[in-house]
Design an enzyme around this catalytic site. Sequence first.
Site, mmCIF file in Angstrom:
data_model
loop_
_atom_site.group_PDB
_atom_site.id
_atom_site.type_symbol
_atom_site.label_atom_id
_atom_site.label_comp_id
_atom_site.label_asym_id
_atom_site.label_seq_id
_atom_site.Cartn_x
_atom_site.Cartn_y
_atom_site.Cartn_z
ATOM 1 N N CYS A 117 -9.051 1.212 25.286
ATOM 2 C CA CYS A 117 -7.614 1.235 25.590
ATOM 3 C C CYS A 117 -6.967 2.470 24.970
ATOM 4 C CB CYS A 117 -6.924 -0.034 25.103
ATOM 5 S SG CYS A 117 -6.536 -0.051 23.350
ATOM 6 N N HIS A 361 -0.502 -0.324 -8.887
ATOM 7 C CA HIS A 361 -1.464 -1.428 -8.754
ATOM 8 C C HIS A 361 -1.368 -2.364 -9.960
ATOM 9 C CE1 HIS A 361 -5.224 -3.266 -7.294
ATOM 10 N NE2 HIS A 361 -5.357 -3.571 -8.573
ATOM 11 N N ASP A 370 -7.861 -6.387 -7.452
ATOM 12 C CA ASP A 370 -9.295 -6.216 -7.706
ATOM 13 C C ASP A 370 -9.566 -5.500 -9.009
ATOM 14 O OD1 ASP A 370 -10.508 -7.434 -5.491
ATOM 15 O OD2 ASP A 370 -9.996 -5.739 -4.219
ATOM 16 N N GLN A 780 -1.064 -7.359 32.158
ATOM 17 C CA GLN A 780 -2.225 -7.435 33.037
ATOM 18 C C GLN A 780 -1.808 -7.895 34.433
ATOM 19 O OE1 GLN A 780 -4.387 -9.602 29.422
ATOM 20 N NE2 GLN A 780 -5.796 -9.428 31.129
ATOM 21 N N PHE A 811 -6.950 -8.595 26.851
ATOM 22 C CA PHE A 811 -7.890 -9.686 26.567
ATOM 23 C C PHE A 811 -7.380 -11.047 27.058
ATOM 24 C CE2 PHE A 811 -7.824 -6.627 22.943
ATOM 25 C CZ PHE A 811 -8.906 -5.879 23.357
ATOM 26 N N GLU A 1299 -16.053 -10.032 30.263
ATOM 27 C CA GLU A 1299 -15.898 -11.177 29.360
ATOM 28 C C GLU A 1299 -17.198 -11.720 28.784
ATOM 29 O OE1 GLU A 1299 -12.693 -14.013 31.169
ATOM 30 O OE2 GLU A 1299 -14.006 -13.237 32.732
HETATM 31 C C1 LIG Z 1 -3.059 -3.053 3.648
HETATM 32 C C2 LIG Z 1 -3.217 -3.259 2.169
HETATM 33 C C3 LIG Z 1 -4.428 -3.727 1.705
HETATM 34 C C4 LIG Z 1 -4.594 -3.943 0.345
HETATM 35 N N1 LIG Z 1 -5.805 -4.406 -0.091
HETATM 36 C C5 LIG Z 1 -5.993 -4.610 -1.406
HETATM 37 C C6 LIG Z 1 -7.244 -5.080 -1.900
HETATM 38 O O1 LIG Z 1 -8.188 -5.297 -1.143
HETATM 39 N N2 LIG Z 1 -7.363 -5.296 -3.231
HETATM 40 C C7 LIG Z 1 -6.329 -5.068 -4.085
HETATM 41 O O2 LIG Z 1 -6.518 -5.266 -5.265
HETATM 42 N N3 LIG Z 1 -5.164 -4.617 -3.665
HETATM 43 C C8 LIG Z 1 -4.962 -4.394 -2.353
HETATM 44 N N4 LIG Z 1 -3.753 -3.961 -1.908
HETATM 45 C C9 LIG Z 1 -2.654 -3.810 -2.874
HETATM 46 C C10 LIG Z 1 -2.597 -2.414 -3.446
HETATM 47 O O3 LIG Z 1 -3.666 -2.201 -4.304
HETATM 48 C C11 LIG Z 1 -1.293 -2.272 -4.180
HETATM 49 O O4 LIG Z 1 -0.275 -2.447 -3.251
HETATM 50 C C12 LIG Z 1 -1.135 -0.907 -4.793
HETATM 51 O O5 LIG Z 1 -2.115 -0.645 -5.705
HETATM 52 C C13 LIG Z 1 0.246 -0.712 -5.390
HETATM 53 O O6 LIG Z 1 0.408 0.656 -5.743
HETATM 54 P P1 LIG Z 1 1.624 1.530 -5.228
HETATM 55 O O7 LIG Z 1 1.509 2.853 -5.885
HETATM 56 O O8 LIG Z 1 1.664 1.550 -3.771
HETATM 57 O O9 LIG Z 1 2.847 0.703 -5.812
HETATM 58 P P2 LIG Z 1 4.328 0.679 -5.320
HETATM 59 O O10 LIG Z 1 4.450 -0.197 -4.141
HETATM 60 O O11 LIG Z 1 4.864 2.040 -5.192
HETATM 61 O O12 LIG Z 1 4.995 -0.005 -6.587
HETATM 62 C C14 LIG Z 1 4.625 -1.300 -6.960
HETATM 63 C C15 LIG Z 1 5.327 -1.699 -8.265
HETATM 64 O O13 LIG Z 1 4.832 -0.923 -9.336
HETATM 65 C C16 LIG Z 1 5.894 -0.349 -10.075
HETATM 66 N N5 LIG Z 1 5.417 0.952 -10.563
HETATM 67 C C17 LIG Z 1 4.758 1.895 -9.861
HETATM 68 N N6 LIG Z 1 4.411 2.905 -10.683
HETATM 69 C C18 LIG Z 1 4.877 2.602 -11.908
HETATM 70 C C19 LIG Z 1 4.849 3.256 -13.173
HETATM 71 N N7 LIG Z 1 4.238 4.410 -13.347
HETATM 72 N N8 LIG Z 1 5.462 2.638 -14.194
HETATM 73 C C20 LIG Z 1 6.089 1.463 -14.055
HETATM 74 N N9 LIG Z 1 6.146 0.803 -12.889
HETATM 75 C C21 LIG Z 1 5.539 1.362 -11.835
HETATM 76 C C22 LIG Z 1 7.035 -0.246 -9.116
HETATM 77 O O14 LIG Z 1 8.250 -0.281 -9.814
HETATM 78 C C23 LIG Z 1 6.819 -1.483 -8.261
HETATM 79 O O15 LIG Z 1 7.417 -2.579 -8.878
HETATM 80 C C24 LIG Z 1 -3.541 -3.711 -0.555
HETATM 81 C C25 LIG Z 1 -2.321 -3.234 -0.081
HETATM 82 C C26 LIG Z 1 -2.155 -3.011 1.274
HETATM 83 C C27 LIG Z 1 -0.847 -2.503 1.780
HETATM 84 S S1 FES Z 2 -9.890 1.440 21.943
HETATM 85 FE FE1 FES Z 2 -9.671 0.798 19.930
HETATM 86 S S2 FES Z 2 -8.145 -0.722 20.077
HETATM 87 FE FE2 FES Z 2 -8.497 -0.243 22.126
#
Ligand SMILES: Cc1cc2nc3c(=O)[nH]c(=O)nc-3n(C[C@H](O)[C@H](O)[C@H](O)COP(=O)(O)OP(=O)(O)OC[C@H]3O[C@@H](n4cnc5c(N)ncnc54)[C@H](O)[C@@H]3O)c2cc1C
Ligand code: FES
Length: 1357
Positions: A117, A361, A370, A780, A811, A1299
């Site tokens: 697609c 994180h 994690d 579709q 689908f 299918e």
């Molecule tokens: C699609 C997706 C999949 C994910 N999968 C996993 C996974 O498999 N395992 C897992 O463990 N995690 C997973 N996560 C979570 C991800 O690890 C956390 O969202 C990420 O680590 C947060 O970091 P950030 O920099 O984006 O934080 P932000 O979103 O920017 O901030 C988060 C918080 O941290 C605070 N902060 C940031 N930096 C500081 C600092 N220096 N001092 C004080 N406060 C601070 C902010 O104030 C806020 O409150 C996933 C997230 C998404 C979107």
């Molecule tokens: S080709 Fe990847 S979602 Fe359709």
Amino acid sequence: MPCPPKSDDLVFFVNGRKVIERNVDPEVTLLSFLRKNLRLTGTKYACGRGGCGACTVMVSKRDPLSAKIRHFSITACLVPICSLYGAAVTTVEGVGSINTRLHPVQERIAKSHGTQCGFCTPGMVMSMYTLLRNHPQPSEEQLLEALGGNLCRCTGYRPILASGRTFCVESNGCQQKGTGKCCLDPGGNDSSSLLRESDICTELFAEDEFQPLDPTQELIFPPELLRMAEKPEKQTLIFRGERVTWISPGTLKDLLELKAKHPEAPLISGNTSLGPAMKSQGHFYPILLSPARISELSMVSKTSDGLTIGAGCSLAQVKDILAERVSELPEEKTQTYRALLKHLRSLAGQQIRNMASLGGHIISRHCYSDLNPILAVGNATLNLISEEGTRQIPLNEHFLAGLASVDLKPEEILESVYIPHSQKWEFVSAFRQAQCQQNALADVNAGMRVVLKEGTDTIKDLSIAYGGVGAATVSAQKSCQQLVGRPWNELMLEEACRLLLEEVSLPGWAPGGKVEFKRTLVVSFFFKFYLEVLQELKKLVKFMPDSHHYPEISDQFLSALEDFPITGSQGVQRYQRVDSHQSLQDPVGRPIMHLSGLKHATGEAIFCDDIPMVDRELFMVLVTSTRAHAKIISVDLSQALDLPGVIDVITAEDIPGTNGTEDDKLMAVDEVLCVGHIICAVVAETELQAKSATEKIKITYEDLEPVIITINDAIKHNSFLCPEKKLEQGNVEEAFEKVDQIVEGEVHVGGQEHFYMETQRVLVIPKAEDKELDIYVSTQDPAHVQKTVSSTLNIPINRITCHVKRVGGGFGGKVGRPAVFGAIAAVGAIKTGHPIRLVLDRKDDMLITGGRHPLFGKYKVGFMNNGRIKALDIECFVNGGCMLDDSELVTEFLILKLENAYKIRNLRFRGRACMTNLPSNTAFRGFGFPQGTLITESCITAVAAKCGLLPEKIREKNMYKTVDKTIYKQAFSPETLIRCWNECLDKSSFHSRRMQVEEFNKKNYWKKKGMAIIPMKFSVGFAATSYHQVTIAQNRSKLQNPTWKACFSDPPYSAAALVHIYTDGSVLVTHGGNELGQGIHTKMLQVASRELNIPMSSLHICETSTATVPNTIATAASIGSDVNGRAVQNACQILLKRLEPIIKKNPEGTWEDWIEAAFEQRISLSATGYFRGYKAFMDWEKGEGDPFPYYVYGAACSEVEVDCLTGAHKKIRTDIVMDACCSLNPAIDIGQVEGSFIQGMGLYTTEELKYSPEGVLYSRGPDEYKIPTIADVPEEFNVSLLPSSQTPPTIYSSKGLGESGMFLGSSVFFAITDAVAAARRERDTVEDFTVRSPATPEWVRMACADRFTEMTPTAKG
Ligand SMILES: Cc1cc2nc3c(=O)[nH]c(=O)nc-3n(C[C@H](O)[C@H](O)[C@H](O)COP(=O)(O)OP(=O)(O)OC[C@H]3O[C@@H](n4cnc5c(N)ncnc54)[C@H](O)[C@@H]3O)c2cc1C
Ligand code: FES
Ligand code: FES
């Protein structure tokens, strides 16, 4: 510090062009900016949560510490535009274009057939492109890592990986491709085939034609940005929006000052935690502080006892830093680092790891984190800083639990994290188990660390922390304290498990459920740790001859130690070469690339929402019920209507014509039947305004009884959508009396979400004249949209034109529902007089549209001791949801197809569709077959178990062998079925591998392998049905349903085409099929090319439109290419007939000469083609008919290995043999087989819909609903199209394969259950287990009952 009152200019680059944004709004994401402001629509929206990769772009920045340019992929839907100050963004349009120069990544993904697609393709291209910018010759591991965050619902990933692999240093692909022989094909002597090996081809694309990758051709980092980065301005930048102000200080001092001034303002780093919370949980912060320009937060310092990493480093950078340290230090010092690295490999996808910061994180303290459990047991310390100075706090259980006394003060920020080295006699490990291996949040994870007294087995220190078992990371502190001083032996293990289960107590109602599973993992992980430490000790004492003796690990237990690695898929695709006499110009039978392949790869392919905004356009957002069954008492729109930008709210009262049917209303009037039932729709100037207004609509309900959610509830309340469907042959009761044995059992099959990457969307443009409407819709079935809009607006059908350029995956999910969205948007357009755009976001799409019907089946099977089945009685129920939709048809299909490939003399099949308070379930690839036939195949395995025979023997014994009649008395020959089966046995070396599996299982207690081979007889097409059984009322609702209409109001399978030849000789083909990714337009041009004897380059298809080909049937049921192909053929033949005299007169002339002559002679150069369809009927009263035009046969063999301790599985190998007869296009057909197989594998292994007891769908995005990722494809994946032997009545004897592959995914399910059965036999768990699909890690773990599952009786709470 002075704060300038006005907003600063945001400066960044996109595709080499400078962007200066004045008055930028901090709430705008990069995705929205690219698509709406810059009109760069190659970057797609598919989930908005960072979980699918469709919006991947590359960001380049100068790293202040290394002074190097860093290129990294990100998901644009989570990136606030303000975070891009000083960055260069590259989108798919900046990589290459059809009109200028294609980039090798784009060329190769298209030519390797890696697009169907095409909706995921720009994201895939960008992930690969970024990888190549950093590593022009990547390793296979790097390639998999780069693509791990990108989902594709169509291809099954194999061809995408194949295209990426062409850049890899060590390409492990088959080196002998094209020679007809393959290193991966040990069986390979086509003894059962009708053809010689030289007639078989294994090459789908010619790698040597690809242009080489030339890294010097890439866009350079803009010199202006380089200058800006080299001499960074220190002043604070402020971007003020309407609601939110973004402040980005240039120095640490300013940041700390700002944090003191705005203590409640979050630090926005990667926005991967804040962003989703702001979007879906309504969190709102008027001030956001960005630490992006503070280099101190990216510092890394190495000391003799540890490593300090800046909180601003991304998780991807952390991974590199740790990997470097691991390579520098002795193994004993890097235990914690290696444990972190293990999880950094599978945490989210590459894009999220590039964006998420270490600080974000840690501070987010997600219960599923994690890294926090490992950092906690590894004694990491947090270095905090504020205006007051610095201080350190331990990252321990108190911090993770959020205790205020040990937390950051509001004015403090996290500057860096110190992680100490481990010591000799210290062991650290990490564990995680998720629904699938990559890009999935863990159900449970853990960090474990033990220090033993030197040279002994005595525990000196022990720490264990778990994620996923509570509201925060949980530390098992008490248990650990009690175990200090104990020797590391079996007794300690027993005691530890008891203590851990006591301390880590999950109440029975724990969020996310899975309580028993999680408790079992708590102890299973500890057992793995116990063994790992013993193993490490063994290595240590090797060098210390007089040291302590540690318990031995029995050889059988060693397998518990290994985790399944993430590996790429290899395989061979085999198909029949075209006849050597076929003209080179004739494309039929050749692996022609998808017509839109290159446009998919460059982002130039236009999908519905890529159409530029039209004049005065408004946006519509739907408001749906929050109750499963209730009376609507009142709907108060006043507050919503008062909001700025809101134009109107559309309700059922605004409908000028009919509001759907009595049973299936477009908008609820006085009663809602499910959560997600559409009540009204807000129309506003922008999407944001419309969304905000939906929250202000006040609906009061009065709950009604009963609320029926499950099939069991429905049976209890006698709640059904239609009468029972039944087929019977022979005398079942009598046969049961004569058999040796009888088994009865139950089978549960969960539902499935379509998860097409492009959500439902429509653009309705009212015209000024004659009440005309133009509707651009992702469907579709445009004719159904047209008819529904006509009856809703009460205007004739001829005023409405529906256009479908392409659909980003359907689908079955875009057969019926698009008409509802089209009609509601049309009402909005007529009422307001404005064009209306309606784009469902992922969570609404998943909530509203329904999916595959869940099934519950009961069987009773009677058989002889030799495995011959004499009688089979199956009763099944599907969950149809709250409206009829396709549920009756699905039930009929199910019943018709239940026998699959088996000849059983005495059969009784009964099926009913339950009416429940869930959104209406609908058509989905395979239409009941994948669910129903799982019951039949489960009977086979049950019989095998009772007879002490292997399931494949029972299958063989009971399979159709000679020309025969089905249960509905349609005659057929099973010859091809048997050929597929034999060929699959042969190609997969089934028997020898079966023996190896048994050997493996004897030697390994904690890992078990399983194998299964499954035959398939799949009937293609809609079952034409006589309907004298059903009542008038049912007919009325049926006739609202598109598939039924295909059966009744139109001749079944009819199709039409319109072919114009223009005076320059170019030809425009239009037909009634819709391009869903299945390559129908490509196939149609192949047909037209052959018929007109002109090259494909002279032919073109623009779109599917109700104005050119009227009254079409839905593109569904695998027959689209076939019936439309016949119509195109007919039109071309009519044209050719008209040209015949001219050609005869000038046989040496060119096509252009003939067309010119025809034009001069006033011969019409336009023709419609028509195909009346196949004769087909089914009489349910008599239980007999000829409902299907033909069958597709196939067989699949899969081998898996399961980890009995965690429930994880690895797909070792799959071989598929599929009967395509004379494939029109083997590349497309193999793509359909692979894609549907992987989708089926998802149905049977990972895709799980979760509802609350009140009927609220929990799984509403890629985080909670796991479709297969690139890491889930079998390590070896071979597909063979069986050379033709029959001549079905289809276009050029080709078969529709859209299918059928879906069901073959069940071979993985049965291989898993085979492995589980082996584990249960070994553990003497005698009683049968209930067959439950999907076979998730939870199901597998709990079914592999052992001492650890016994420790965790059902939690009460
Ligand atoms: C699609 C997706 C999949 C994910 N999968 C996993 C996974 O498999 N395992 C897992 O463990 N995690 C997973 N996560 C979570 C991800 O690890 C956390 O969202 C990420 O680590 C947060 O970091 P950030 O920099 O984006 O934080 P932000 O979103 O920017 O901030 C988060 C918080 O941290 C605070 N902060 C940031 N930096 C500081 C600092 N220096 N001092 C004080 N406060 C601070 C902010 O104030 C806020 O409150 C996933 C997230 C998404 C979107
Ligand atoms: S080709 Fe990847 S979602 Fe359709
Ligand atoms: S749309 Fe951005 S990751 Fe899915």
